[in-house]
Design a protein around this motif. Sequence first.
Motif, PDB file in Angstrom:
ATOM      1  N   PRO A  58      37.247  23.089  52.312  1.00 38.32           N
ATOM      2  CA  PRO A  58      36.729  23.857  50.853  1.00 38.32           C
ATOM      3  C   PRO A  58      37.270  24.960  51.111  1.00 38.32           C
ATOM      4  CG  PRO A  58      35.563  23.263  53.305  1.00 38.32           C
ATOM      5  CD  PRO A  58      37.092  22.514  53.308  1.00 38.32           C
ATOM      6  N   ILE A  59      37.277  25.934  50.044  1.00 39.23           N
ATOM      7  CA  ILE A  59      37.561  26.708  49.157  1.00 39.23           C
ATOM      8  C   ILE A  59      36.712  27.612  49.548  1.00 39.23           C
ATOM      9  CG2 ILE A  59      38.623  27.675  46.769  1.00 39.23           C
ATOM     10  CD1 ILE A  59      38.957  25.137  46.015  1.00 39.23           C
ATOM     11  N   PHE A  60      37.047  29.076  49.474  1.00 43.51           N
ATOM     12  CA  PHE A  60      36.527  30.272  49.884  1.00 43.51           C
ATOM     13  C   PHE A  60      37.494  31.416  49.647  1.00 43.51           C
ATOM     14  CE2 PHE A  60      37.841  28.403  53.726  1.00 43.51           C
ATOM     15  CZ  PHE A  60      38.690  29.441  54.529  1.00 43.51           C
ATOM     16  N   ALA A  61      36.096  32.518  49.824  1.00 45.24           N
ATOM     17  CA  ALA A  61      36.589  34.141  49.124  1.00 45.24           C
ATOM     18  C   ALA A  61      35.974  34.921  49.582  1.00 45.24           C
ATOM     19  CB  ALA A  61      37.192  34.267  47.518  1.00 45.24           C
ATOM     20  N   MET A  62      36.339  36.030  49.850  1.00 44.16           N
ATOM     21  CA  MET A  62      35.899  37.095  50.955  1.00 44.16           C
ATOM     22  C   MET A  62      36.952  38.615  51.134  1.00 44.16           C
ATOM     23  SD  MET A  62      33.736  37.305  52.245  1.00 44.16           S
ATOM     24  CE  MET A  62      32.322  38.706  52.563  1.00 44.16           C
ATOM     25  N   GLN A  63      37.095  39.413  50.480  1.00 45.82           N
ATOM     26  CA  GLN A  63      37.187  40.770  50.552  1.00 45.82           C
ATOM     27  C   GLN A  63      37.788  40.629  51.905  1.00 45.82           C
ATOM     28  OE1 GLN A  63      35.366  44.840  49.842  1.00 45.82           O
ATOM     29  NE2 GLN A  63      33.247  43.017  49.740  1.00 45.82           N
ATOM     30  N   PRO A  64      39.606  41.738  52.130  1.00 48.13           N
ATOM     31  CA  PRO A  64      39.902  41.636  53.290  1.00 48.13           C
ATOM     32  C   PRO A  64      39.052  42.812  54.548  1.00 48.13           C
ATOM     33  CG  PRO A  64      41.150  42.432  52.410  1.00 48.13           C
ATOM     34  CD  PRO A  64      39.997  41.535  50.902  1.00 48.13           C
ATOM     35  N   GLU A 139      34.187  24.273  57.857  1.00 52.98           N
ATOM     36  CA  GLU A 139      35.145  23.392  57.634  1.00 52.98           C
ATOM     37  C   GLU A 139      33.416  23.037  57.123  1.00 52.98           C
ATOM     38  OE1 GLU A 139      35.716  23.813  63.064  1.00 52.98           O
ATOM     39  OE2 GLU A 139      33.686  23.226  62.647  1.00 52.98           O
ATOM     40  N   ASP A 140      34.486  21.089  56.975  1.00 54.48           N
ATOM     41  CA  ASP A 140      33.871  19.535  56.083  1.00 54.48           C
ATOM     42  C   ASP A 140      33.136  18.942  56.707  1.00 54.48           C
ATOM     43  OD1 ASP A 140      35.993  19.790  56.072  1.00 54.48           O
ATOM     44  OD2 ASP A 140      36.317  19.375  53.883  1.00 54.48           O
ATOM     45  N   PHE A 141      32.248  18.504  56.672  1.00 52.63           N
ATOM     46  CA  PHE A 141      31.978  17.254  56.973  1.00 52.63           C
ATOM     47  C   PHE A 141      31.437  15.447  55.879  1.00 52.63           C
ATOM     48  CE2 PHE A 141      30.786  20.394  59.909  1.00 52.63           C
ATOM     49  CZ  PHE A 141      31.037  19.787  61.121  1.00 52.63           C
ATOM     50  N   ALA A 142      31.627  14.246  55.949  1.00 59.46           N
ATOM     51  CA  ALA A 142      31.690  13.606  55.606  1.00 59.46           C
ATOM     52  C   ALA A 142      30.427  13.714  55.254  1.00 59.46           C
ATOM     53  CB  ALA A 142      31.489  12.290  56.183  1.00 59.46           C
ATOM     54  N   THR A 143      29.319  13.610  55.904  1.00 63.00           N
ATOM     55  CA  THR A 143      27.302  14.352  55.540  1.00 63.00           C
ATOM     56  C   THR A 143      26.922  14.942  56.145  1.00 63.00           C
ATOM     57  OG1 THR A 143      26.965  12.182  57.631  1.00 63.00           O
ATOM     58  CG2 THR A 143      27.623  11.720  55.633  1.00 63.00           C
ATOM     59  N   ARG A 144      26.123  15.617  56.829  1.00 62.68           N
ATOM     60  CA  ARG A 144      25.367  16.349  57.934  1.00 62.68           C
ATOM     61  C   ARG A 144      25.310  15.923  59.067  1.00 62.68           C
ATOM     62  NH1 ARG A 144      21.892  20.393  57.551  1.00 62.68           N
ATOM     63  NH2 ARG A 144      21.800  20.012  54.636  1.00 62.68           N
ATOM     64  N   GLN A 145      25.034  14.463  59.160  1.00 67.16           N
ATOM     65  CA  GLN A 145      24.918  13.989  60.538  1.00 67.16           C
ATOM     66  C   GLN A 145      26.439  13.849  61.526  1.00 67.16           C
ATOM     67  OE1 GLN A 145      23.266  12.315  58.035  1.00 67.16           O
ATOM     68  NE2 GLN A 145      21.810  13.756  58.209  1.00 67.16           N
ATOM     69  N   TYR A 146      26.755  14.084  60.350  1.00 65.71           N
ATOM     70  CA  TYR A 146      28.716  14.003  61.329  1.00 65.71           C
ATOM     71  C   TYR A 146      28.768  15.224  61.868  1.00 65.71           C
ATOM     72  CZ  TYR A 146      30.477   9.930  59.396  1.00 65.71           C
ATOM     73  OH  TYR A 146      30.447   8.533  58.487  1.00 65.71           O
ATOM     74  N   THR A 147      29.668  14.823  63.386  1.00 63.17           N
ATOM     75  CA  THR A 147      30.247  16.429  64.597  1.00 63.17           C
ATOM     76  C   THR A 147      31.115  16.001  64.483  1.00 63.17           C
ATOM     77  OG1 THR A 147      30.478  14.659  65.898  1.00 63.17           O
ATOM     78  CG2 THR A 147      28.188  14.990  65.334  1.00 63.17           C
TER      79      THR A 147
END
Length: 346
Positions: A58-64, A139-147
């Motif tokens: 994933p790519i994300f951004a947030m002010q510090p 975190e990224d998951f292949a599908t919603r069902q993956y743990t």
Amino acid sequence: MGQKTMPVTLNSSTDNIYRFGYSDCCLVSLVEGGSSWSVMATANLTVRSDTGLINSPPIFAMQPVIRLKQSCSYSIKIPVIDEDGDFVKCRWATNSSGVIECGQACSGLSNSILDEENCTVTYNAMGAPGWYVVALQIEDFATRQYTNPLSSLPLQFMVYIYSFSTSCDSKPVIETNVADGSVIQIYMNITYQQTIIASSLSSIAAINTVSPLGMTKSELLTYGASNNKSYIDVTWIPTETQVGSHIFCYTAFDDNREASDQECIKLIVLNDCSSNPCENGATCNDEINGYKCTCTAGFTSTRCETDIDECASNPCHNGATCNDQVNEYNCTCAAGFTNTHCETGN
């Protein structure tokens, strides 16, 4: 505030799963938690069976630093993109199973609620004035069902709660013709420019940005004749290595250090070859504001869409029929003639 890249050489892994991070001491004095901190990332470099590629995290951004007024309610949205279209969740960072994700910075904000699927922290700023830290794993998951996540990346930012005499709604406002959450397509090697305007009941002191690598911004300038409205201009020329998605965020502060809501847009960097304009196996070469196709043998034209007629020069003799093929031809000889060009009589 921006981005920095740094190459890291990792030891080989038998399962293609790599964990790497940093730890150190000496955060500012926190209302909750100690001074040592840690960040930990996990990456799986196995080729995925569903895409045939290594996973894109994933790519994300947030002010510090986020400033919150004591006793006001806030919803802090973390903008996230996943190039593979995976299901993304955010969770609180922990120190468990020997993996130190946050050090003494795990305590975070008491009484805050994390919406994991929408990556949003809801918080009523009831804590004592001072510094806090938020430590998350995205975190990224292949599908919603993956743990089991494909990757786990750290995000930590500081929260400063302060007492105030103004209302909770008294804060600067971003005024720009690009709406929060917009998706903008731009091309590599082409200059992207945006003007960000902010207004306040007092005066604007700063407009902070969380920007892609290489983006520059002007000094803070007064907008028109208004003393309570200011702006900055940002400029970016994305390079070939930056083709893909990026998040660009901005926040305004007034002279009372009150902050606007963070606004973010998604910038998708394309090159002129992204649409695969070249045909018949040609190579596309991106150029400034255009492209050029290098054709394979036997094809021509701008997109290599035209099969060169090798029979145009009439290579066959003695009434033979020329049969055009890709980058070659053959001759069907008339009766009584033979050889490649039917030049020999029987």
